[in-house]
Enzyme design. Structure first.
Site, short mmCIF file in Angstrom:
data_model
loop_
_atom_site.label_atom_id
_atom_site.label_comp_id
_atom_site.label_asym_id
_atom_site.label_seq_id
_atom_site.Cartn_x
_atom_site.Cartn_y
_atom_site.Cartn_z
N ARG A 1 -45.91 -31.14 34.54
CA ARG A 1 -45.08 -30.05 35.07
C ARG A 1 -43.69 -30.22 34.47
O ARG A 1 -43.27 -31.33 34.16
CB ARG A 1 -45.03 -30.07 36.60
CG ARG A 1 -44.50 -31.35 37.21
CD ARG A 1 -44.35 -31.20 38.73
NE ARG A 1 -44.04 -32.45 39.39
CZ ARG A 1 -42.82 -33.01 39.43
NH1 ARG A 1 -41.80 -32.41 38.82
NH2 ARG A 1 -42.62 -34.14 40.07
N HIS B 1 -41.41 -18.93 24.20
CA HIS B 1 -42.54 -19.65 24.80
C HIS B 1 -43.14 -18.87 25.97
O HIS B 1 -43.19 -19.34 27.10
CB HIS B 1 -42.09 -21.05 25.26
CG HIS B 1 -41.58 -21.92 24.15
ND1 HIS B 1 -42.40 -22.40 23.15
CD2 HIS B 1 -40.34 -22.38 23.89
CE1 HIS B 1 -41.68 -23.14 22.31
NE2 HIS B 1 -40.43 -23.13 22.73
N ASP C 1 -56.21 -35.84 15.64
CA ASP C 1 -56.20 -34.43 15.28
C ASP C 1 -57.63 -33.98 15.05
O ASP C 1 -58.52 -34.82 14.78
CB ASP C 1 -55.36 -34.19 14.02
CG ASP C 1 -54.83 -32.76 13.96
OD1 ASP C 1 -53.66 -32.53 14.32
OD2 ASP C 1 -55.59 -31.86 13.54
N ASN D 1 -36.77 -29.18 27.14
CA ASN D 1 -35.86 -28.96 26.00
C ASN D 1 -35.40 -30.30 25.45
O ASN D 1 -34.22 -30.62 25.43
CB ASN D 1 -34.67 -28.08 26.40
CG ASN D 1 -33.88 -28.64 27.57
OD1 ASN D 1 -34.40 -29.38 28.39
ND2 ASN D 1 -32.61 -28.28 27.66
N SER E 1 -60.01 -36.11 17.00
CA SER E 1 -59.66 -35.93 18.41
C SER E 1 -60.80 -35.29 19.20
O SER E 1 -60.69 -34.15 19.66
CB SER E 1 -58.39 -35.07 18.53
OG SER E 1 -57.94 -35.04 19.85
N TYR F 1 -35.93 -19.03 21.20
CA TYR F 1 -37.21 -19.58 21.62
C TYR F 1 -37.61 -18.90 22.93
O TYR F 1 -36.82 -18.86 23.87
CB TYR F 1 -37.12 -21.09 21.84
CG TYR F 1 -36.99 -21.89 20.57
CD1 TYR F 1 -38.01 -21.94 19.63
CD2 TYR F 1 -35.83 -22.62 20.32
CE1 TYR F 1 -37.89 -22.67 18.46
CE2 TYR F 1 -35.69 -23.37 19.15
CZ TYR F 1 -36.72 -23.39 18.23
OH TYR F 1 -36.60 -24.12 17.08
N GLU G 1 -40.52 -19.37 17.77
CA GLU G 1 -41.70 -20.23 17.62
C GLU G 1 -42.91 -19.53 17.03
O GLU G 1 -43.92 -20.20 16.71
CB GLU G 1 -42.08 -20.87 18.96
CG GLU G 1 -42.69 -19.94 19.99
CD GLU G 1 -41.65 -19.22 20.84
OE1 GLU G 1 -42.06 -18.55 21.80
OE2 GLU G 1 -40.43 -19.32 20.54
N VAL H 1 -49.70 -31.22 20.92
CA VAL H 1 -50.71 -30.22 20.57
C VAL H 1 -50.07 -28.83 20.56
O VAL H 1 -49.32 -28.48 21.46
CB VAL H 1 -51.87 -30.24 21.58
CG1 VAL H 1 -52.93 -29.22 21.21
CG2 VAL H 1 -52.47 -31.64 21.65
N SER I 1 -39.21 -29.33 16.25
CA SER I 1 -40.40 -30.17 16.38
C SER I 1 -40.14 -31.55 15.79
O SER I 1 -40.59 -32.57 16.33
CB SER I 1 -41.60 -29.52 15.70
OG SER I 1 -41.97 -28.33 16.35
N ARG J 1 -27.22 -27.20 23.32
CA ARG J 1 -27.23 -26.57 22.00
C ARG J 1 -26.58 -25.19 22.06
O ARG J 1 -26.31 -24.66 23.13
CB ARG J 1 -28.68 -26.43 21.49
CG ARG J 1 -29.34 -27.75 21.13
CD ARG J 1 -30.82 -27.58 20.84
NE ARG J 1 -31.58 -27.28 22.04
CZ ARG J 1 -32.90 -27.07 22.07
NH1 ARG J 1 -33.60 -27.09 20.94
NH2 ARG J 1 -33.53 -26.82 23.21
N ASP K 1 -43.37 -26.99 26.69
CA ASP K 1 -42.81 -25.64 26.51
C ASP K 1 -43.92 -24.59 26.45
O ASP K 1 -43.68 -23.42 26.76
CB ASP K 1 -41.97 -25.56 25.23
CG ASP K 1 -40.59 -26.16 25.42
OD1 ASP K 1 -39.97 -25.91 26.47
OD2 ASP K 1 -40.13 -26.87 24.52
N LYS L 1 -32.59 -21.15 24.00
CA LYS L 1 -33.69 -21.20 24.96
C LYS L 1 -33.97 -19.82 25.56
O LYS L 1 -33.16 -18.90 25.46
CB LYS L 1 -33.38 -22.19 26.08
CG LYS L 1 -33.38 -23.64 25.62
CD LYS L 1 -34.70 -24.05 24.99
CE LYS L 1 -35.85 -24.10 25.97
NZ LYS L 1 -37.14 -24.50 25.34
#
Length: 374
Positions: free
Chosen positions: A279, A96, A198, A300, A220, A94, A118, A239, A134, A15, A270, A75
């Site tokens: 991982r 994170h 949820d 990603n 959930s 982004y 984000e 989540v 998303s 991207r 992320d 990123k």
């Protein structure tokens, strides 16, 4: 302002931070846009297309970061890029940061102002810059999970939608937000037996209406998830807690309940991952197996479809990029509390509470940090 669009250097990232349409908008507002040579190639955008809308092509990252004031990326900055960050820079991408204390520390040490896509919010508290990726990630999650269920890739050897006389696969989607809803849409379209989990009953009611009985909605709880795992062929973790580390919803012990060759897709990776055994992986090496369960944890996912993703991302980010370029961070944040929520690091201090808590750093209110950095 001088706006820089570098080539992304994270593994398997195709991207780019802005399309030519974004360049045009900035140029019309009187800003100079620098685009690194070849930055758009992965998204099928040529240097010439950028130049046609007013951008200037620069030869390498050092030249771009050295000249630009506002850096627009996709990123989080990689180690070499962090070294190029200076106190006068504003980085918009982004980030994170909650699961990455080392990157948080590095960004603080740079002295730069770092704004995270984000955590930007709209007037209703939604995440408008996270939403388009998303949507893409949710759809990719189901596609990837269906592919990884094939026997040559280590999966159970089951077709998601089954065939006449043979039952369809069971898909659990944990999290009913934008990612989860889009993942469930694709799974329903592939004729799987879909369960969406949820903790928000109002959200479950909304999803029940949206899916019109084509997907099951489940509260959930730990027990409900645990009881469904032995039946699941594909589990998608979707989540999200705004800006914070993702909560763990499946433990390693619970993994042992699953069928050999079942697949986990962790879209929350992320933000640290919502499965204890997750991982980070890459598109080049996307999976690993633990307890006989295939894990797909690519950090990603939308980068796999960059032509779609880059356009969708620019559509969402462009108004904010223009605002930051027009007014600077302090004035833009003062005028828009939602944009202010996106500012994570200023002048060596963490200004987003959830990131500060997750990385064990002091939290400094944004206005105080901006005043000290001025």
């Amino acid at each position: 302002m001088i706006v820089g669009v570098p080539t992304e250097v994270k593994a398997d990232e195709y991207r780019v931070g802005l399309t030519p349409a974004g360049v045009r908008e900035l140029a019309e507002h009187g800003h100079e846009v620098l685009v690194q040579h070849g930055a758009g190639e992965g998204s099928a955008i040529s240097n010439r297309e950028y130049e046609a809308q007013g951008a200037r092509i620069v030869r390498d990252a050092e030249e771009l970061w050295g000249a630009a004031e506002l850096i627009v990326k996709v990123k989080e900055p990689q180690p070499h890029e962090v070294q190029l960050l200076k106190p006068h820079h504003t980085l918009f991408t982004y980030l994170h940061l909650a699961p990455d204390a080392a990157l948080t520390s590095s960004l603080c040490a740079s002295g730069a102002t770092c704004v995270a896509y984000e955590t930007v919010e709209d007037a209703r508290g939604r995440l408008p810059l996270l939403a388009p990726m998303s949507e893409v990630a949710g759809k990719i999650a189901t596609q990837a999970g269906a592919f990884m269920l094939e026997k040559p890739l280590g999966g159970r050897g089951i077709l998601l939608g089954g065939v006449p006389g043979v039952g369809s696969a069971k898909v659990m989607v944990i999290g009913g937000g934008v990612v989860g809803m889009n993942a469930a849409f694709i799974a329903v379209g592939m004729e799987a037996d879909v369960y969406v989990f949820d903790r928000d009953l109002n959200r479950l009611r909304e999803l029940d209406v949206v899916f019109a009985g084509r997907a099951h909605t489940c509260f959930s709880s730990t027990l409900e998830v645990e009881q469904r795992l032995p039946e699941a062929d594909l589990v998608i973790g979707a989540v999200l807690v705004h800006g914070a580390r993702a909560p763990r919803v499946v433990t390693r012990e619970q993994l042992k309940l699953m069928k050999p060759g079942a697949v986990l897709v962790d879209v929350s990776i992320d933000q640290g991952g919502c499965f204890q055994t997750s991982r980070p992986t890459t598109h080049s090496d996307p999976t690993f197996a633990l307890e006989g369960v295939i894990h797909y944890c690519v950090t990603n996912m939308p980068g796999a479809v960059p032509v779609t993703s880059t356009k969708a991302l620019t559509n969402a980010t462009m108004p904010y990029v223009v605002r930051l370029a027009d007014y600077g961070v302090a004035a833009a944040a003062a005028a828009d509390p939602g944009l202010a929520a996106g500012v994570n690091v200023v002048g060596g201090e963490v200004t987003y509470a959830a990131v500060a808590e997750a990385t064990a750093r002091p939290h400094v209110p944004l206005q105080a940090a901006l005043a000290r950095a001025a």
